[in-house]
Design a protein around this motif. Structure first.
Motif, PDB file in Angstrom:
ATOM      1  N   LYS A  91       0.847  -1.192   0.000  1.00 50.27           N
ATOM      2  CA  LYS A  91       0.000   0.000   0.000  1.00 50.27           C
ATOM      3  C   LYS A  91       0.884   1.245   0.000  1.00 50.27           C
ATOM      4  CE  LYS A  91      -3.696   2.294   2.602  1.00 50.27           C
ATOM      5  NZ  LYS A  91      -2.991   3.565   2.841  1.00 50.27           N
ATOM      6  N   ASP A  93       0.794   5.244   0.492  1.00 51.04           N
ATOM      7  CA  ASP A  93      -0.055   6.292   1.057  1.00 51.04           C
ATOM      8  C   ASP A  93      -0.077   7.496   0.119  1.00 51.04           C
ATOM      9  OD1 ASP A  93      -0.728   4.819   3.234  1.00 51.04           O
ATOM     10  OD2 ASP A  93       0.603   5.819   4.642  1.00 51.04           O
ATOM     11  N   VAL A  95      -2.214  10.921  -1.254  1.00 50.54           N
ATOM     12  CA  VAL A  95      -3.220  11.907  -0.867  1.00 50.54           C
ATOM     13  C   VAL A  95      -3.227  13.065  -1.865  1.00 50.54           C
ATOM     14  CG1 VAL A  95      -3.163  11.414   1.615  1.00 50.54           C
ATOM     15  CG2 VAL A  95      -1.586  13.114   0.653  1.00 50.54           C
ATOM     16  N   LEU A 228       2.739  11.636  -2.122  1.00 48.04           N
ATOM     17  CA  LEU A 228       2.924  10.712  -1.007  1.00 48.04           C
ATOM     18  C   LEU A 228       2.627  11.423   0.309  1.00 48.04           C
ATOM     19  CD1 LEU A 228       6.310   8.971  -1.936  1.00 48.04           C
ATOM     20  CD2 LEU A 228       3.994   8.113  -2.326  1.00 48.04           C
ATOM     21  N   LYS A 229       2.055  10.693   1.223  1.00 49.62           N
ATOM     22  CA  LYS A 229       1.897  11.232   2.569  1.00 49.62           C
ATOM     23  C   LYS A 229       3.101  10.769   3.376  1.00 49.62           C
ATOM     24  CE  LYS A 229      -1.396  11.941   6.303  1.00 49.62           C
ATOM     25  NZ  LYS A 229      -2.737  11.631   6.852  1.00 49.62           N
ATOM     26  N   ASN A 230       4.166  11.568   3.292  1.00 48.52           N
ATOM     27  CA  ASN A 230       5.406  11.227   3.973  1.00 48.52           C
ATOM     28  C   ASN A 230       6.045  12.486   4.546  1.00 48.52           C
ATOM     29  OD1 ASN A 230       6.388  12.479   1.689  1.00 48.52           O
ATOM     30  ND2 ASN A 230       7.543  10.721   0.940  1.00 48.52           N
ATOM     31  N   GLU A 294      -7.858  17.206   2.936  1.00 43.75           N
ATOM     32  CA  GLU A 294      -7.034  16.057   2.558  1.00 43.75           C
ATOM     33  C   GLU A 294      -7.926  14.899   2.128  1.00 43.75           C
ATOM     34  OE1 GLU A 294      -3.634  14.624   5.089  1.00 43.75           O
ATOM     35  OE2 GLU A 294      -4.817  12.780   5.093  1.00 43.75           O
ATOM     36  N   ALA A 296      -7.622  10.846   0.703  1.00 48.26           N
ATOM     37  CA  ALA A 296      -6.767   9.687   0.470  1.00 48.26           C
ATOM     38  C   ALA A 296      -7.154   9.008  -0.837  1.00 48.26           C
ATOM     39  CB  ALA A 296      -6.887   8.700   1.626  1.00 48.26           C
ATOM     40  N   ARG A 298      -6.409   5.348  -3.274  1.00 50.56           N
ATOM     41  CA  ARG A 298      -5.863   3.990  -3.303  1.00 50.56           C
ATOM     42  C   ARG A 298      -4.736   3.883  -4.324  1.00 50.56           C
ATOM     43  NH1 ARG A 298      -8.723  -1.541  -5.722  1.00 50.56           N
ATOM     44  NH2 ARG A 298      -6.726  -2.598  -6.058  1.00 50.56           N
ATOM     45  N   GLU A 300      -1.123   1.044  -5.028  1.00 42.27           N
ATOM     46  CA  GLU A 300      -0.254   0.001  -4.488  1.00 42.27           C
ATOM     47  C   GLU A 300       0.803  -0.400  -5.496  1.00 42.27           C
ATOM     48  OE1 GLU A 300      -3.893  -1.112  -3.895  1.00 42.27           O
ATOM     49  OE2 GLU A 300      -4.004  -0.985  -6.066  1.00 42.27           O
ATOM     50  N   TRP A 391       8.214   5.467  -2.547  1.00 42.69           N
ATOM     51  CA  TRP A 391       7.622   4.856  -1.351  1.00 42.69           C
ATOM     52  C   TRP A 391       8.374   3.583  -0.976  1.00 42.69           C
ATOM     53  CZ3 TRP A 391       4.298   6.611   2.180  1.00 42.69           C
ATOM     54  CH2 TRP A 391       3.760   5.695   3.092  1.00 42.69           C
TER      55      TRP A 391
END
Length: 547
Positions: A91, A93, A95, A228-230, A294, A296, A298, A300, A391
């Protein structure tokens, strides 16, 4: 000391390459699975209209991920991801930060979004927008140069400044010179940079074509780019936006200019005839607001793992990658072809990964599997900024120190310029990055090619001065940043159909796709079975580690 070290290293490389001097018949036998017929079968599905261009975060990409996963399962590959809902899916992440509302009022009168004004997503910080001003500074075309300065005698720091969005009408050009899109864009960037130096709070851009801009483009401007949510994204989002940009229609601008007893037409004519600025302060109140949310999405990476057969070497992992995403549907509702199929970019590379995965799986079932482990990984989000591979680089399933190399295939199905119509058009591939970190890896690749495929390896894009900067534009780069040696194979197709609906399966040369996949497969076979992993003898900048 350095000469001796170079001699020893060179001798070691020559000895290691001697093992590639003749063909491994097992490699040849199982490599027959990589063929044009199988390639067409996979790509006909992945690049079909049904998959809607496989845009990251959308239905088509999810369909592609499910298809690839089922293929990996059918080959007998294992899903190596722990702790998730599906061991084949890592997965990612993802956003977006989308505008949920935006408003503008002039002198207390509310204006209509997309009819009178437009606040784009990029103009609004993560905490939204709230501007309340009692005056607007009109600054013509926002130009400062010899003999002409729209900011002469006025101060726009911390204020709302209004300018025309349409370049410099006072600049002299030849009668035959016609503006092109790039020139217009460069002029706009120069203007915005000039205005920014004056530190305004907000910029109102008068767009003469506002009413002609399709509504779907205006609506799309509210959507944030997928990211990316990082930690890196969080840090970037915290940076304040230096100024807000609000695009307005000529009618809205007329309403503002009315306070100065003028109009868009009148002030345009005045500047054109006098060759002098017509800047002025307008006593107009302006209130602008916008909020962000925000969302999210999907996404992968799809991973299939083949464990090595050697008790010691199986802890070392070779990664084979290709990105399965593309750019999705055409936004224009009037377009005849609404699907950017992405057959070459990168349905071809994804197909190559599937073909190689099946070949190695068959070899293992026959007791001829590789000594080292191989991770077959198709990544998402490449078209959005190499997101899936980034990721993985931050959240590796297998330790970075145990990863011996990444072989990346991105666009391997067509003939690009300058090879069109040339004798070697169906027997070349651009080899990118093979010598960047490891001299040995580059030499291995050349020896394998000489032994098996005999393709022309074109190193054009390894030139540090490459204007396209191809080395930095596909997923291998996120492995190279970690010090993992890489090879990126690519057809160079940036001229015809790149990111266009014309990137169709009918234009794929499947024999050439298979041959390029064969080259990658034979290199993978060599790397997965040789006694030692490739030596990393260079730093990220290409300098020698022995210096």
């Amino acid at each position: 000391m350095m000469k001796k070290q170079f001699l020893y290293t060179g001798l070691a490389v020559m000895l290691s390459l001697s093992a590639v001097a003749q063909q491994d018949q097992n490699a040849v036998k199982f490599g027959q699975i990589i063929n044009a017929q199988r390639g067409r079968a996979h790509l006909s599905i992945l690049a079909s209209d049904e998959y809607e261009g496989r845009e990251t975060g959308k239905k088509g990409a999810w369909m592609a991920a499910d298809y690839i996963k089922k293929q990996f399962q059918s080959f007998g590959l294992k899903g190596p991801v722990k702790g998730g809902n599906d061991p084949y899916f890592q997965k990612v992440d993802l956003v977006t930060y989308d505008l949920t509302q935006s408003s503008l009022s002039i002198n207390g009168k509310a204006k209509q979004k997309n009819t009178d004004f437009l606040i784009s997503n990029a103009s609004v910080g993560i905490n939204g927008l709230d501007i309340n001003a009692n005056e607007i500074v009109f600054a013509g075309y926002g130009i400062s140069r010899d003999g002409y300065n729209d900011f002469d005698g006025i101060n726009v720091e911390g204020k709302v400044v209004m300018v025309f969005a349409s370049g410099d009408p006072t600049a002299k050009t030849s009668d035959t010179e016609k503006p092109n899109q790039r020139a217009i864009m460069m002029a706009r960037q120069k203007m915005m940079s000039n205005i920014a130096k004056n530190k305004p709070k907000a910029i109102l851009l008068i767009d003469p074509n506002f009413d002609k801009t399709p509504n779907y483009l205006k609506e799309a401007s509210a959507n944030g780019r997928i990211m990316l949510k990082n930690a890196a994204s969080a840090k970037a989002l915290e940076r304040p936006i230096p100024y807000v940009t609000i695009t307005i229609s000529p009618a809205t601008a007329d309403e503002i200019l009315k306070a100065g007893s003028t109009s868009v037409a009148a002030v345009t004519q005045k500047i054109a005839e006098s060759g002098k600025p017509a800047s002025q302060v307008l006593n107009v109140s302006l209130v602008a607001n916008a909020t962000k949310k925000e969302n999210a999405h999907r996404g992968e990476n799809v991973l299939g793992f083949l464990e090595g057969s050697d008790a010691k070497l199986k802890n070392e992992v070779l990664i084979i990658t290709g990105h399965y995403d593309h750019i999705g549907l055409v936004q224009d509702p009037n377009a005849k072809d609404k699907v950017n199929n992405g057959a070459d970019d990168d349905g071809s590379g994804t197909t190559g990964v599937l073909l190689m995965a099946e070949a190695f799986s068959k070899a293992k079932k026959a007791g001829k599997g590789p000594k080292r482990s191989i991770l077959f990984m198709t990544v998402v989000g490449e078209e959005k900024g190499l997101l899936g591979s980034e990721w993985y680089s931050e959240n590796p399933v297998f330790p970075v120190e145990n990863t011996i190399a990444d072989l990346n295939t991105d666009m391997i199905g067509r003939v690009g310029e300058p090879y069109l119509g040339k004798p070697d058009s169906a027997n070349y591939v651009y080899s990118v990055g093979s010598f960047k970190l490891s001299t040995e890896l580059g030499k291995i690749a050349e020896q394998v090619n000489d032994t098996y495929t005999k393709m022309k390896l074109d190193y054009k894009f390894d030139d540090p001065k490459d204007p396209q900067q191809i080395y930095y534009r596909s997923d291998h780069y996120n492995f190279a940043k970690l010090g993992i040696p890489v090879i990126f194979y690519y057809d160079g197709m940036l001229e015809q159909d790149y990111h266009q609906p014309g990137d169709e399966i009918s234009k794929i040369n499947f024999d050439l796709l298979a041959k390029r996949a064969h080259l990658t497969y034979y290199i993978a076979w060599e790397l997965a079975n040789r006694a030692n992993r490739p030596v990393v003898d260079k730093n990220a900048d290409g300098s020698s580690k022995t210096n």
